[in-house]
Write an enzyme that holds these catalytic residues in place. Structure first.
Site, PDB file in Angstrom:
ATOM      1  N   TYR A  43     -11.510   2.380   9.567  1.00 17.91           N
ATOM      2  CA  TYR A  43     -12.672   2.680   8.718  1.00 17.91           C
ATOM      3  C   TYR A  43     -12.975   1.621   7.671  1.00 17.91           C
ATOM      4  CZ  TYR A  43      -8.933   4.665   5.719  1.00 17.91           C
ATOM      5  OH  TYR A  43      -7.794   4.858   4.991  1.00 17.91           O
ATOM      6  N   LYS A  44     -12.207   0.521   7.649  1.00 20.12           N
ATOM      7  CA  LYS A  44     -12.480  -0.530   6.654  1.00 20.12           C
ATOM      8  C   LYS A  44     -13.408  -1.568   7.276  1.00 20.12           C
ATOM      9  CE  LYS A  44      -8.394   0.624   4.094  1.00 20.12           C
ATOM     10  NZ  LYS A  44      -6.931   0.523   4.038  1.00 20.12           N
TER      11      LYS A  44
ATOM     12  N   ASP B 260       1.048  -4.351   8.978  1.00 19.08           N
ATOM     13  CA  ASP B 260      -0.123  -3.515   8.726  1.00 19.08           C
ATOM     14  C   ASP B 260      -1.334  -4.431   8.537  1.00 19.08           C
ATOM     15  OD1 ASP B 260      -2.138  -1.881   7.713  1.00 19.08           O
ATOM     16  OD2 ASP B 260      -0.707  -0.542   6.733  1.00 19.08           O
TER      17      ASP B 260
ATOM     18  N   PHE C  95       0.845  -1.199   0.000  1.00 21.04           N
ATOM     19  CA  PHE C  95       0.000   0.000   0.000  1.00 21.04           C
ATOM     20  C   PHE C  95       0.885   1.256   0.000  1.00 21.04           C
ATOM     21  CE2 PHE C  95      -2.944   3.101   1.793  1.00 21.04           C
ATOM     22  CZ  PHE C  95      -4.110   2.804   1.110  1.00 21.04           C
TER      23      PHE C  95
ATOM     24  N   ARG D  61     -12.278  -4.663  -7.666  1.00 21.05           N
ATOM     25  CA  ARG D  61     -12.073  -5.224  -6.332  1.00 21.05           C
ATOM     26  C   ARG D  61     -13.386  -5.215  -5.556  1.00 21.05           C
ATOM     27  NH1 ARG D  61      -8.228  -2.354  -1.923  1.00 21.05           N
ATOM     28  NH2 ARG D  61     -10.129  -1.130  -1.765  1.00 21.05           N
TER      29      ARG D  61
HETATM   30  C1  LIG Z   1      -6.305   1.651   3.979  1.00 19.62           C
HETATM   31  C2  LIG Z   1      -4.882   1.388   4.314  1.00 19.62           C
HETATM   32  C3  LIG Z   1      -4.147   2.347   4.997  1.00 19.62           C
HETATM   33  C4  LIG Z   1      -4.812   3.645   5.353  1.00 19.62           C
HETATM   34  O1  LIG Z   1      -4.006   4.532   6.008  1.00 19.62           O
HETATM   35  P1  LIG Z   1      -4.656   5.835   6.700  1.00 19.62           P
HETATM   36  O2  LIG Z   1      -3.481   6.634   7.045  1.00 19.62           O
HETATM   37  O3  LIG Z   1      -5.400   5.348   7.909  1.00 19.62           O
HETATM   38  O4  LIG Z   1      -5.570   6.474   5.713  1.00 19.62           O
HETATM   39  C5  LIG Z   1      -2.832   2.054   5.310  1.00 19.62           C
HETATM   40  N1  LIG Z   1      -2.281   0.862   4.965  1.00 19.62           N
HETATM   41  C6  LIG Z   1      -2.974  -0.080   4.303  1.00 19.62           C
HETATM   42  C7  LIG Z   1      -2.341  -1.385   3.971  1.00 19.62           C
HETATM   43  C8  LIG Z   1      -4.293   0.159   3.949  1.00 19.62           C
HETATM   44  O5  LIG Z   1      -4.999  -0.776   3.297  1.00 19.62           O
END
Ligand SMILES: *Cc1c(COP(=O)(O)O)cnc(C)c1O
Length: 396
Positions: free
Chosen positions: A223-224, A198, A129, A371
């Site tokens: 938030y996911k 992560d 990511f 996705r």
């Molecule tokens: C969604 C996601 C994030 C989001 O990071 P924020 O700083 O909370 O917006 C980070 N790492 C991964 C792997 C994600 O899927």
């Protein structure tokens, strides 16, 4: 030949017989929409809506500053963190709820580098990511270390005694491939390195057992799959054996007694020191309430349900979508496939847009990915059939 109506009816029957079907009633989903994007932004829960209203109307409008002193807010972050701890398999007190995943990763990596002094390398993953790659590169550079980005499957082979930290995602945000959390962590430990994970795309979709995995630190997103709402606070796990780890942001909310306004910084015990500033109360209120949607259900049961959902989509893909030029970009083995499924098609962007116009909401991921998050708390088998059917119709 089985027609789509028969396939749908079988799915509706299986949904009606599902012992976890009541969980969907905890969500405030819009009528008529198949929301298959809960791995990008989880839907509203009834509990979060009620809690935010109460927080605004009562705690903020009427209670004002007293809502800190009277206790509604002062331990909101650790109470929320302990709910997350149960979901990721961590002991109470080992998780902090604060900031964004990005900021928490920054804090976790600084802490990890400090726990492995004298080493010169960080190993991270190609195609991880973006925020993870950006932050890992920044922290490494600031601490005088170099970063090697390797394919996810090659991390263990890239390790040597000069590696301070491995930084990677548990579930890949594109392919949904599940990394070997315990195996990579053990390989890191074998050379004296730390493993920072992560969990953004795994927490709430599968059991993680973060403490049992041996992981040193971990971060993830509110938030996911945790449904905390847009921009919800994120979290940071620190293994109890690293309770003395240092945060690079020694803020007053990570102090052992913030409201003593002490002269010197004295870090709180455990994960709480990784809180930096004041709890974002509205967002944390929503997240805390949303997490109650997981009450009374084990992550193992949710995982089985999630595997059935993704397997159903892969089966429908094989029969109805592959012949129309769609590819599968996720693993076939459900044991290494997380909560979402990535399909591929050269016109993915248009297809995702057309599906959404018809009420089936997924994500486009460049260059050619469609996705779909099949969140096991509330996605139905009938929604999976609807997706495959409408996608096939668009392609035909
Ligand atoms: C969604 C996601 C994030 C989001 O990071 P924020 O700083 O909370 O917006 C980070 N790492 C991964 C792997 C994600 O899927």
């Amino acid at each position: 030949v089985t027609g789509w109506d028969d396939i749908r009816d079988e799915a509706l029957g299986a949904d009606a017989a599902d012992p976890l079907r009541h969980l969907r009633e905890r969500m405030a989903l819009p009528a008529g929409v198949a929301y298959l994007d809960g791995n990008s932004l989880g839907p509203l829960t009834h509990a979060a809506r009620d809690a935010v209203r109460r927080c605004v109307d009562r705690e903020w409008a009427t209670g004002l500053i007293g809502s800190w002193a009277e206790g509604a807010w002062v331990d909101l972050a650790p109470r929320t963190a302990d709910r997350i701890a149960r979901i990721i398999g961590a002991p109470a007190g080992s998780v902090a709820c604060a900031d964004s995943t990005t900021v928490n990763l920054h804090k976790a990596l600084h802490a990890a580098v400090s726990l492995a002094p004298g080493r010169r390398r960080v190993v991270s993953v190609q195609g991880d990511f973006p925020t993870d790659r950006y932050v890992t590169a920044r922290v490494a550079a600031d601490r005088g270390l170099t970063v090697d980005q390797v394919p996810a499957g090659d991390v263990a082979a890239a390790l040597d005694e000069d590696v301070a930290v491995v930084s990677m995602s548990h579930v890949d945000f594109r392919s949904a491939r599940i990394a070997d959390l315990a195996g990579v962590t053990a390989a890191a430990h074998a050379v004296g390195a730390l493993a920072v994970w992560d969990l953004a795309h795994s927490a709430g979709a599968l059991p993680i057992g973060i403490a049992a995995s041996g992981a040193d630190l971990a971060v993830g997103c509110g938030y996911k799959y945790l449904n905390g709402g847009p921009g919800a606070p994120a979290y940071l796990y620190v293994a109890p054996r690293h309770a003395a780890a240092e945060t690079p942001i020694p803020g007053w909310f990570g102090h052992t007694d913030p409201f003593a306004f002490g002269e010197a910084y004295a870090p709180a015990a455990g994960a709480r020191r990784f809180e930096a500033g004041t709890t974002p109360v509205l967002g944390t209120t929503a997240l805390h309430a949303a997490l109650s949607a997981f009450d009374g259900v084990g992550m193992d049961a949710l995982r089985l349900r999630g595997m059935e959902l993704t397997a159903r989509l892969v089966d429908l893909f094989d029969v109805h979508l592959a012949p129309l030029g769609v590819t599968l970009q996720s693993p076939r083995d459900p044991g290494v496939r997380g909560g979402h499924v990535m399909l591929g098609h050269p016109r993915a962007r248009e297809l995702v847009r057309a599906l959404a116009a018809g009420g089936v909401v997924g994500d486009f991921r460049p260059p050619d990915g469609l996705r779909f998050g099949l969140a096991p708390l509330y996605t139905t088998r009938a929604e999976v059939v609807r997706l495959a059917r409408e996608l096939a119709a668009l392609l035909a």
